[in-house]
Design a protein around this motif. Structure first.
Motif, PDB file in Angstrom:
ATOM      1  N   PRO A   1      19.482  -6.464  24.941  1.00  0.00           N
ATOM      2  CA  PRO A   1      19.533  -5.047  25.337  1.00  0.00           C
ATOM      3  C   PRO A   1      18.302  -4.247  24.920  1.00  0.00           C
ATOM      4  O   PRO A   1      17.955  -3.257  25.575  1.00  0.00           O
ATOM      5  N   VAL A   2      17.635  -4.670  23.864  1.00  0.00           N
ATOM      6  CA  VAL A   2      16.416  -3.978  23.429  1.00  0.00           C
ATOM      7  C   VAL A   2      15.320  -4.168  24.472  1.00  0.00           C
ATOM      8  O   VAL A   2      14.626  -3.210  24.861  1.00  0.00           O
ATOM      9  N   TYR A   3      15.159  -5.386  24.955  1.00  0.00           N
ATOM     10  CA  TYR A   3      14.152  -5.662  25.987  1.00  0.00           C
ATOM     11  C   TYR A   3      14.518  -4.952  27.295  1.00  0.00           C
ATOM     12  O   TYR A   3      13.644  -4.402  27.972  1.00  0.00           O
ATOM     13  N   GLU A   4      15.807  -4.970  27.633  1.00  0.00           N
ATOM     14  CA  GLU A   4      16.231  -4.318  28.878  1.00  0.00           C
ATOM     15  C   GLU A   4      15.952  -2.822  28.852  1.00  0.00           C
ATOM     16  O   GLU A   4      15.592  -2.219  29.866  1.00  0.00           O
ATOM     17  N   LYS A   5      16.078  -2.209  27.688  1.00  0.00           N
ATOM     18  CA  LYS A   5      15.866  -0.766  27.573  1.00  0.00           C
ATOM     19  C   LYS A   5      14.393  -0.387  27.541  1.00  0.00           C
ATOM     20  O   LYS A   5      13.989   0.621  28.133  1.00  0.00           O
ATOM     21  N   HIS A   6      13.583  -1.186  26.863  1.00  0.00           N
ATOM     22  CA  HIS A   6      12.196  -0.767  26.603  1.00  0.00           C
ATOM     23  C   HIS A   6      11.160  -1.435  27.505  1.00  0.00           C
ATOM     24  O   HIS A   6      10.061  -0.886  27.677  1.00  0.00           O
ATOM     25  N   VAL A   7      11.453  -2.577  28.047  1.00  0.00           N
ATOM     26  CA  VAL A   7      10.513  -3.227  28.968  1.00  0.00           C
ATOM     27  C   VAL A   7      10.989  -2.891  30.378  1.00  0.00           C
ATOM     28  O   VAL A   7      11.698  -3.661  31.026  1.00  0.00           O
ATOM     29  N   THR A   8      10.597  -1.714  30.841  1.00  0.00           N
ATOM     30  CA  THR A   8      11.237  -1.134  32.029  1.00  0.00           C
ATOM     31  C   THR A   8      10.380  -1.136  33.282  1.00  0.00           C
ATOM     32  O   THR A   8      10.906  -0.920  34.366  1.00  0.00           O
ATOM     33  N   ASP A   9       9.081  -1.335  33.168  1.00  0.00           N
ATOM     34  CA  ASP A   9       8.263  -1.320  34.388  1.00  0.00           C
ATOM     35  C   ASP A   9       7.480  -2.624  34.519  1.00  0.00           C
ATOM     36  O   ASP A   9       7.462  -3.459  33.612  1.00  0.00           O
ATOM     37  N   GLU A  10       6.842  -2.772  35.657  1.00  0.00           N
ATOM     38  CA  GLU A  10       6.180  -4.041  35.955  1.00  0.00           C
ATOM     39  C   GLU A  10       4.993  -4.313  35.039  1.00  0.00           C
ATOM     40  O   GLU A  10       4.684  -5.467  34.738  1.00  0.00           O
ATOM     41  N   VAL A  11       4.322  -3.249  34.600  1.00  0.00           N
ATOM     42  CA  VAL A  11       3.177  -3.437  33.694  1.00  0.00           C
ATOM     43  C   VAL A  11       3.638  -4.091  32.393  1.00  0.00           C
ATOM     44  O   VAL A  11       3.053  -5.073  31.926  1.00  0.00           O
ATOM     45  N   LEU A  12       4.692  -3.555  31.797  1.00  0.00           N
ATOM     46  CA  LEU A  12       5.189  -4.092  30.532  1.00  0.00           C
ATOM     47  C   LEU A  12       5.803  -5.478  30.717  1.00  0.00           C
ATOM     48  O   LEU A  12       5.631  -6.365  29.861  1.00  0.00           O
ATOM     49  N   LYS A  13       6.521  -5.678  31.806  1.00  0.00           N
ATOM     50  CA  LYS A  13       7.112  -6.992  32.060  1.00  0.00           C
ATOM     51  C   LYS A  13       6.027  -8.058  32.189  1.00  0.00           C
ATOM     52  O   LYS A  13       6.161  -9.164  31.657  1.00  0.00           O
ATOM     53  N   LYS A  14       4.951  -7.701  32.885  1.00  0.00           N
ATOM     54  CA  LYS A  14       3.831  -8.645  33.036  1.00  0.00           C
ATOM     55  C   LYS A  14       3.172  -8.918  31.692  1.00  0.00           C
ATOM     56  O   LYS A  14       2.800 -10.066  31.385  1.00  0.00           O
ATOM     57  N   MET A  15       3.024  -7.882  30.856  1.00  0.00           N
ATOM     58  CA  MET A  15       2.418  -8.072  29.537  1.00  0.00           C
ATOM     59  C   MET A  15       3.263  -9.005  28.678  1.00  0.00           C
ATOM     60  O   MET A  15       2.724  -9.875  27.978  1.00  0.00           O
ATOM     61  N   VAL A  16       4.575  -8.837  28.718  1.00  0.00           N
ATOM     62  CA  VAL A  16       5.456  -9.718  27.941  1.00  0.00           C
ATOM     63  C   VAL A  16       5.305 -11.161  28.410  1.00  0.00           C
ATOM     64  O   VAL A  16       5.191 -12.091  27.591  1.00  0.00           O
ATOM     65  N   GLU A  17       5.273 -11.367  29.718  1.00  0.00           N
ATOM     66  CA  GLU A  17       5.072 -12.716  30.265  1.00  0.00           C
ATOM     67  C   GLU A  17       3.739 -13.290  29.811  1.00  0.00           C
ATOM     68  O   GLU A  17       3.638 -14.463  29.440  1.00  0.00           O
ATOM     69  N   ASP A  18       2.698 -12.445  29.855  1.00  0.00           N
ATOM     70  CA  ASP A  18       1.354 -12.913  29.467  1.00  0.00           C
ATOM     71  C   ASP A  18       1.308 -13.272  27.979  1.00  0.00           C
ATOM     72  O   ASP A  18       0.659 -14.256  27.595  1.00  0.00           O
ATOM     73  N   VAL A  19       1.982 -12.467  27.148  1.00  0.00           N
ATOM     74  CA  VAL A  19       2.020 -12.785  25.708  1.00  0.00           C
ATOM     75  C   VAL A  19       2.692 -14.127  25.483  1.00  0.00           C
ATOM     76  O   VAL A  19       2.195 -14.977  24.728  1.00  0.00           O
ATOM     77  N   ARG A  20       3.812 -14.343  26.128  1.00  0.00           N
ATOM     78  CA  ARG A  20       4.545 -15.595  25.938  1.00  0.00           C
ATOM     79  C   ARG A  20       3.766 -16.795  26.460  1.00  0.00           C
ATOM     80  O   ARG A  20       3.961 -17.924  25.978  1.00  0.00           O
ATOM     81  N   ALA A  21       2.878 -16.566  27.423  1.00  0.00           N
ATOM     82  CA  ALA A  21       2.100 -17.664  27.999  1.00  0.00           C
ATOM     83  C   ALA A  21       0.901 -18.080  27.143  1.00  0.00           C
ATOM     84  O   ALA A  21       0.340 -19.165  27.334  1.00  0.00           O
ATOM     85  N   VAL A  22       0.511 -17.212  26.207  1.00  0.00           N
ATOM     86  CA  VAL A  22      -0.637 -17.532  25.349  1.00  0.00           C
ATOM     87  C   VAL A  22      -0.270 -18.678  24.404  1.00  0.00           C
ATOM     88  O   VAL A  22       0.728 -18.597  23.686  1.00  0.00           O
ATOM     89  N   GLN A  23      -1.074 -19.710  24.405  1.00  0.00           N
ATOM     90  CA  GLN A  23      -0.825 -20.890  23.549  1.00  0.00           C
ATOM     91  C   GLN A  23      -1.853 -20.974  22.437  1.00  0.00           C
ATOM     92  O   GLN A  23      -2.962 -20.488  22.548  1.00  0.00           O
TER      93      GLN A  23
END
Length: 325
Positions: free
Chosen positions: A303-325
Protein backbone atom coordinates in the motif's frame (compact mmCIF):
# COMPACT_ATOMS: atom_id res chain seq x y z
CA UNK A 1 15.14 35.00 20.34
CA UNK A 2 18.07 32.66 19.59
CA UNK A 3 16.48 31.62 16.30
CA UNK A 4 15.96 35.26 15.30
CA UNK A 5 19.59 36.05 16.05
CA UNK A 6 20.72 33.07 13.99
CA UNK A 7 18.50 34.06 11.08
CA UNK A 8 19.69 37.66 11.21
CA UNK A 9 23.30 36.53 11.20
CA UNK A 10 22.54 34.21 8.31
CA UNK A 11 20.95 36.99 6.29
CA UNK A 12 24.03 39.14 6.73
CA UNK A 13 26.28 36.31 5.60
CA UNK A 14 24.03 35.53 2.64
CA UNK A 15 23.91 39.18 1.62
CA UNK A 16 27.68 39.37 1.85
CA UNK A 17 27.99 36.30 -0.36
CA UNK A 18 25.58 37.55 -2.99
CA UNK A 19 27.31 40.89 -3.23
CA UNK A 20 30.90 39.70 -3.16
CA UNK A 21 30.94 36.36 -4.94
CA UNK A 22 34.22 37.10 -6.69
CA UNK A 23 35.96 38.73 -3.74
CA UNK A 24 38.52 37.19 -1.40
CA UNK A 25 37.54 35.29 1.70
CA UNK A 26 33.90 34.62 0.91
CA UNK A 27 32.68 32.44 3.77
CA UNK A 28 29.86 30.01 3.06
CA UNK A 29 27.81 28.59 5.94
CA UNK A 30 26.72 24.96 6.00
CA UNK A 31 24.39 23.27 8.48
CA UNK A 32 24.26 19.71 9.82
CA UNK A 33 22.18 18.21 12.63
CA UNK A 34 24.88 15.73 13.58
CA UNK A 35 27.77 16.29 16.03
CA UNK A 36 31.29 17.32 15.18
CA UNK A 37 33.27 14.36 13.86
CA UNK A 38 30.22 12.66 12.33
CA UNK A 39 30.97 11.39 8.78
CA UNK A 40 28.59 13.84 7.06
CA UNK A 41 30.07 16.75 9.00
CA UNK A 42 33.58 15.65 8.10
CA UNK A 43 32.56 15.14 4.46
CA UNK A 44 31.41 18.76 4.18
CA UNK A 45 34.54 19.96 5.98
CA UNK A 46 36.65 18.09 3.45
CA UNK A 47 34.64 19.67 0.63
CA UNK A 48 35.40 23.07 2.18
CA UNK A 49 39.12 22.32 2.35
CA UNK A 50 39.18 21.36 -1.32
CA UNK A 51 37.20 24.44 -2.36
CA UNK A 52 39.49 26.73 -0.37
CA UNK A 53 42.58 25.11 -1.87
CA UNK A 54 41.29 25.07 -5.45
CA UNK A 55 40.04 28.66 -5.36
CA UNK A 56 43.28 29.90 -3.79
CA UNK A 57 41.44 30.92 -0.63
CA UNK A 58 38.67 32.94 -2.30
CA UNK A 59 36.03 30.69 -0.74
CA UNK A 60 35.87 28.86 2.56
CA UNK A 61 33.17 26.84 4.32
CA UNK A 62 32.10 27.02 7.96
CA UNK A 63 30.23 23.92 9.10
CA UNK A 64 27.68 24.49 11.86
CA UNK A 65 27.19 21.00 13.28
CA UNK A 66 24.94 19.78 16.11
CA UNK A 67 21.88 21.65 14.78
CA UNK A 68 23.38 25.00 15.75
CA UNK A 69 21.33 26.68 13.01
CA UNK A 70 18.19 24.65 13.69
CA UNK A 71 16.73 21.23 12.95
CA UNK A 72 16.57 19.99 9.36
CA UNK A 73 13.08 21.33 8.60
CA UNK A 74 14.26 24.83 9.56
CA UNK A 75 17.58 24.71 7.74
CA UNK A 76 15.99 23.39 4.55
CA UNK A 77 13.94 26.58 4.40
CA UNK A 78 17.04 28.63 5.22
CA UNK A 79 19.03 27.18 2.32
CA UNK A 80 16.12 27.40 -0.12
CA UNK A 81 15.62 31.08 0.72
CA UNK A 82 19.35 31.90 0.74
CA UNK A 83 19.73 32.58 4.47
CA UNK A 84 22.52 29.98 4.41
CA UNK A 85 24.34 28.78 1.32
CA UNK A 86 24.93 25.09 2.04
CA UNK A 87 23.14 22.31 3.91
CA UNK A 88 23.55 18.59 4.52
CA UNK A 89 20.16 17.00 5.20
CA UNK A 90 18.19 13.82 4.77
CA UNK A 91 16.45 13.53 1.44
CA UNK A 92 13.13 12.50 3.01
CA UNK A 93 11.93 16.01 4.05
CA UNK A 94 12.08 16.99 0.37
CA UNK A 95 9.54 14.31 -0.60
CA UNK A 96 6.69 16.82 -0.61
CA UNK A 97 8.45 19.32 -2.89
CA UNK A 98 10.67 17.17 -5.15
CA UNK A 99 8.66 14.15 -6.28
CA UNK A 100 11.72 12.34 -7.66
CA UNK A 101 13.18 12.28 -4.14
CA UNK A 102 10.38 9.88 -3.20
CA UNK A 103 12.05 6.99 -5.00
CA UNK A 104 15.24 6.66 -2.87
CA UNK A 105 13.05 6.98 0.25
CA UNK A 106 10.88 3.99 -0.64
CA UNK A 107 11.21 1.14 1.86
CA UNK A 108 13.15 -1.98 0.89
CA UNK A 109 13.91 -0.64 -2.61
CA UNK A 110 17.71 -0.77 -2.44
CA UNK A 111 19.15 -4.25 -2.00
CA UNK A 112 22.36 -3.03 -0.38
CA UNK A 113 24.50 0.06 0.06
CA UNK A 114 26.48 -0.99 -3.01
CA UNK A 115 23.24 -1.08 -5.02
CA UNK A 116 22.36 2.38 -3.75
CA UNK A 117 25.80 3.71 -4.75
CA UNK A 118 25.43 2.42 -8.32
CA UNK A 119 21.98 3.98 -8.61
CA UNK A 120 22.83 7.38 -7.15
CA UNK A 121 26.18 7.63 -8.97
CA UNK A 122 24.50 7.00 -12.33
CA UNK A 123 21.75 8.36 -14.58
CA UNK A 124 19.01 8.00 -11.96
CA UNK A 125 21.03 10.07 -9.53
CA UNK A 126 21.50 12.73 -12.21
CA UNK A 127 17.75 12.77 -12.82
CA UNK A 128 17.09 13.33 -9.12
CA UNK A 129 19.72 16.07 -8.92
CA UNK A 130 18.11 17.94 -11.80
CA UNK A 131 14.70 17.76 -10.13
CA UNK A 132 16.00 19.45 -6.97
CA UNK A 133 16.74 22.66 -8.87
CA UNK A 134 13.01 23.35 -8.96
CA UNK A 135 13.12 23.55 -5.16
CA UNK A 136 15.74 26.31 -5.28
CA UNK A 137 18.78 24.17 -4.50
CA UNK A 138 21.58 22.46 -6.39
CA UNK A 139 22.54 18.96 -5.22
CA UNK A 140 26.31 18.89 -4.94
CA UNK A 141 26.57 15.35 -3.57
CA UNK A 142 24.77 12.32 -2.23
CA UNK A 143 26.30 11.16 1.06
CA UNK A 144 25.96 7.80 2.78
CA UNK A 145 23.58 7.42 5.69
CA UNK A 146 23.61 3.64 5.80
CA UNK A 147 20.59 1.47 6.44
CA UNK A 148 17.86 2.65 8.78
CA UNK A 149 16.32 0.13 11.18
CA UNK A 150 13.81 0.20 14.02
CA UNK A 151 14.75 0.36 17.71
CA UNK A 152 12.62 0.61 20.82
CA UNK A 153 12.59 0.24 24.58
CA UNK A 154 9.77 -2.30 24.88
CA UNK A 155 10.82 -5.57 23.20
CA UNK A 156 12.86 -7.16 20.42
CA UNK A 157 11.24 -7.02 16.98
CA UNK A 158 11.50 -10.23 14.97
CA UNK A 159 8.26 -10.17 12.96
CA UNK A 160 5.73 -7.66 11.69
CA UNK A 161 3.44 -8.75 14.51
CA UNK A 162 5.99 -7.42 17.03
CA UNK A 163 5.55 -3.92 15.58
CA UNK A 164 1.85 -3.66 16.40
CA UNK A 165 0.89 -0.83 18.74
CA UNK A 166 4.41 0.55 19.20
CA UNK A 167 5.01 4.29 18.77
CA UNK A 168 7.98 5.25 16.60
CA UNK A 169 9.48 8.61 15.81
CA UNK A 170 9.99 9.08 12.09
CA UNK A 171 11.44 11.72 9.79
CA UNK A 172 8.93 14.36 8.77
CA UNK A 173 7.95 12.49 5.61
CA UNK A 174 4.62 10.99 4.57
CA UNK A 175 6.36 7.90 3.21
CA UNK A 176 7.87 7.14 6.61
CA UNK A 177 4.54 7.73 8.35
CA UNK A 178 2.77 5.38 5.94
CA UNK A 179 5.54 2.77 6.18
CA UNK A 180 5.16 2.55 9.96
CA UNK A 181 1.36 2.45 9.69
CA UNK A 182 1.57 -0.41 7.15
CA UNK A 183 3.52 -2.38 9.75
CA UNK A 184 0.79 -1.88 12.34
CA UNK A 185 2.69 0.65 14.44
CA UNK A 186 2.09 4.35 15.14
CA UNK A 187 4.30 7.01 13.58
CA UNK A 188 5.16 10.28 15.30
CA UNK A 189 7.06 12.83 13.16
CA UNK A 190 9.45 14.61 15.51
CA UNK A 191 12.68 16.65 15.26
CA UNK A 192 15.79 14.52 15.66
CA UNK A 193 16.92 16.45 18.73
CA UNK A 194 13.76 15.52 20.67
CA UNK A 195 13.98 11.75 20.21
CA UNK A 196 16.03 10.90 23.30
CA UNK A 197 13.70 12.69 25.70
CA UNK A 198 10.67 11.38 23.80
CA UNK A 199 11.75 7.77 24.38
CA UNK A 200 12.85 8.45 27.93
CA UNK A 201 9.51 10.00 28.92
CA UNK A 202 7.34 7.51 27.03
CA UNK A 203 6.01 9.92 24.41
CA UNK A 204 7.35 7.37 21.92
CA UNK A 205 8.59 3.80 22.31
CA UNK A 206 11.42 4.13 19.85
CA UNK A 207 12.63 5.43 16.52
CA UNK A 208 14.39 4.26 13.37
CA UNK A 209 17.86 5.17 12.23
CA UNK A 210 21.32 3.89 11.37
CA UNK A 211 23.96 2.67 13.84
CA UNK A 212 26.00 5.92 13.94
CA UNK A 213 22.91 8.01 14.78
CA UNK A 214 21.70 5.41 17.30
CA UNK A 215 25.13 5.72 18.90
CA UNK A 216 26.03 9.41 18.71
CA UNK A 217 22.57 10.62 19.80
CA UNK A 218 22.79 8.08 22.67
CA UNK A 219 19.41 6.57 21.80
CA UNK A 220 20.86 3.17 22.74
CA UNK A 221 20.76 4.32 26.36
CA UNK A 222 16.95 4.51 26.37
CA UNK A 223 16.02 2.01 23.62
CA UNK A 224 18.01 -1.21 23.93
CA UNK A 225 16.25 -3.31 21.26
CA UNK A 226 17.66 -2.73 17.76
CA UNK A 227 16.04 -4.70 14.93
CA UNK A 228 18.18 -4.90 11.79
CA UNK A 229 15.34 -4.76 9.28
CA UNK A 230 17.17 -2.17 7.11
CA UNK A 231 13.95 -0.74 5.72
CA UNK A 232 15.56 2.19 3.93
CA UNK A 233 19.05 2.85 2.62
CA UNK A 234 18.36 6.52 2.12
CA UNK A 235 21.21 8.75 0.91
CA UNK A 236 21.66 12.21 2.36
CA UNK A 237 21.81 15.28 0.15
CA UNK A 238 24.43 18.01 0.32
CA UNK A 239 22.83 21.04 -1.32
CA UNK A 240 23.65 24.63 -2.19
CA UNK A 241 21.26 27.53 -2.65
CA UNK A 242 20.66 27.70 -6.42
CA UNK A 243 20.87 31.48 -6.67
CA UNK A 244 24.22 31.40 -4.88
CA UNK A 245 25.49 28.60 -7.12
CA UNK A 246 24.35 30.43 -10.25
CA UNK A 247 26.36 33.50 -9.21
CA UNK A 248 29.58 31.49 -9.29
CA UNK A 249 31.68 31.73 -12.43
CA UNK A 250 31.50 28.62 -14.65
CA UNK A 251 35.05 27.80 -13.54
CA UNK A 252 34.13 28.02 -9.87
CA UNK A 253 30.99 25.98 -10.43
CA UNK A 254 33.17 23.18 -11.79
CA UNK A 255 35.49 23.50 -8.79
CA UNK A 256 32.55 23.19 -6.41
CA UNK A 257 31.08 20.20 -8.24
CA UNK A 258 34.40 18.36 -8.42
CA UNK A 259 35.19 19.11 -4.76
CA UNK A 260 31.80 17.68 -3.80
CA UNK A 261 32.40 14.58 -5.91
CA UNK A 262 35.80 14.09 -4.30
CA UNK A 263 34.27 14.53 -0.84
CA UNK A 264 31.86 11.64 -1.49
CA UNK A 265 34.68 9.09 -1.56
CA UNK A 266 36.04 10.52 1.69
CA UNK A 267 32.62 10.51 3.35
CA UNK A 268 31.90 6.91 2.32
CA UNK A 269 35.22 5.78 3.77
CA UNK A 270 34.50 7.56 7.04
CA UNK A 271 30.95 6.21 7.07
CA UNK A 272 31.96 2.56 6.71
CA UNK A 273 34.42 2.90 9.60
CA UNK A 274 31.86 4.71 11.77
CA UNK A 275 29.20 2.03 11.26
CA UNK A 276 31.56 -0.67 12.54
CA UNK A 277 32.66 1.47 15.45
CA UNK A 278 29.12 2.43 16.48
CA UNK A 279 27.74 -1.09 16.26
CA UNK A 280 30.54 -2.39 18.46
CA UNK A 281 29.97 0.43 20.95
CA UNK A 282 26.21 -0.06 21.34
CA UNK A 283 26.55 -3.82 21.62
CA UNK A 284 29.16 -3.39 24.33
CA UNK A 285 26.73 -1.06 26.12
CA UNK A 286 24.02 -3.74 26.18
CA UNK A 287 21.97 -3.11 23.03
CA UNK A 288 20.25 -6.28 21.81
CA UNK A 289 20.48 -6.58 18.04
CA UNK A 290 18.11 -8.92 16.22
CA UNK A 291 17.75 -9.71 12.51
CA UNK A 292 14.10 -10.25 11.57
CA UNK A 293 12.82 -12.16 8.57
CA UNK A 294 12.43 -9.30 6.08
CA UNK A 295 9.94 -10.80 3.66
CA UNK A 296 6.95 -10.10 5.89
CA UNK A 297 8.05 -6.45 6.17
CA UNK A 298 8.56 -6.21 2.40
CA UNK A 299 5.14 -7.73 1.70
CA UNK A 300 3.49 -5.15 3.98
CA UNK A 301 4.80 -2.27 1.82
CA UNK A 302 2.41 -2.79 -1.11
CA UNK A 303 0.00 0.00 0.00
CA UNK A 304 2.92 2.39 0.52
CA UNK A 305 4.07 1.93 -3.08
CA UNK A 306 0.49 2.16 -4.37
CA UNK A 307 0.00 5.48 -2.59
CA UNK A 308 3.30 7.18 -3.37
CA UNK A 309 4.41 5.76 -6.72
CA UNK A 310 1.50 7.28 -8.58
CA UNK A 311 2.69 8.48 -11.99
CA UNK A 312 4.61 7.02 -14.88
CA UNK A 313 7.80 8.95 -14.11
CA UNK A 314 8.08 7.45 -10.62
CA UNK A 315 7.01 3.98 -11.76
CA UNK A 316 9.71 4.02 -14.43
CA UNK A 317 12.31 5.19 -11.89
CA UNK A 318 11.42 2.34 -9.53
CA UNK A 319 11.77 -0.15 -12.40
CA UNK A 320 15.10 1.39 -13.39
CA UNK A 321 16.41 1.20 -9.81
CA UNK A 322 15.47 -2.46 -9.53
CA UNK A 323 17.16 -3.17 -12.87
CA UNK A 324 20.53 -1.79 -11.74
CA UNK A 325 22.92 -4.67 -11.03
Amino acid sequence: MKILVKLAAGLLVAASFMGNAANAQTVLRSSDTHPDGYPTVEGVKYFGELVKERTAGRYSVEVYHSAQLGEEKDTIEQVRSGVIELNRVSMAPFNGTVKESIVPALPYLFRSEEHMHKVMDGAIGDQIKKAFEGAGVVVLAFYDAGARSFYNKQKPINTVEDMKGLKFRVIQSDIFVDMVAALGANATPMPYGEVYSGIETGVIDGAENNFPSYDTAKHFEVAKNYSLDEHTILPEVFVMNKAAFDKLTPEDQEIFKQAAKDSVAKQRELWAAKVKESRAKVEAAGAKITTPEKQGFIDAMKPVYEKHVTDEVLKKMVEDVRAVQ
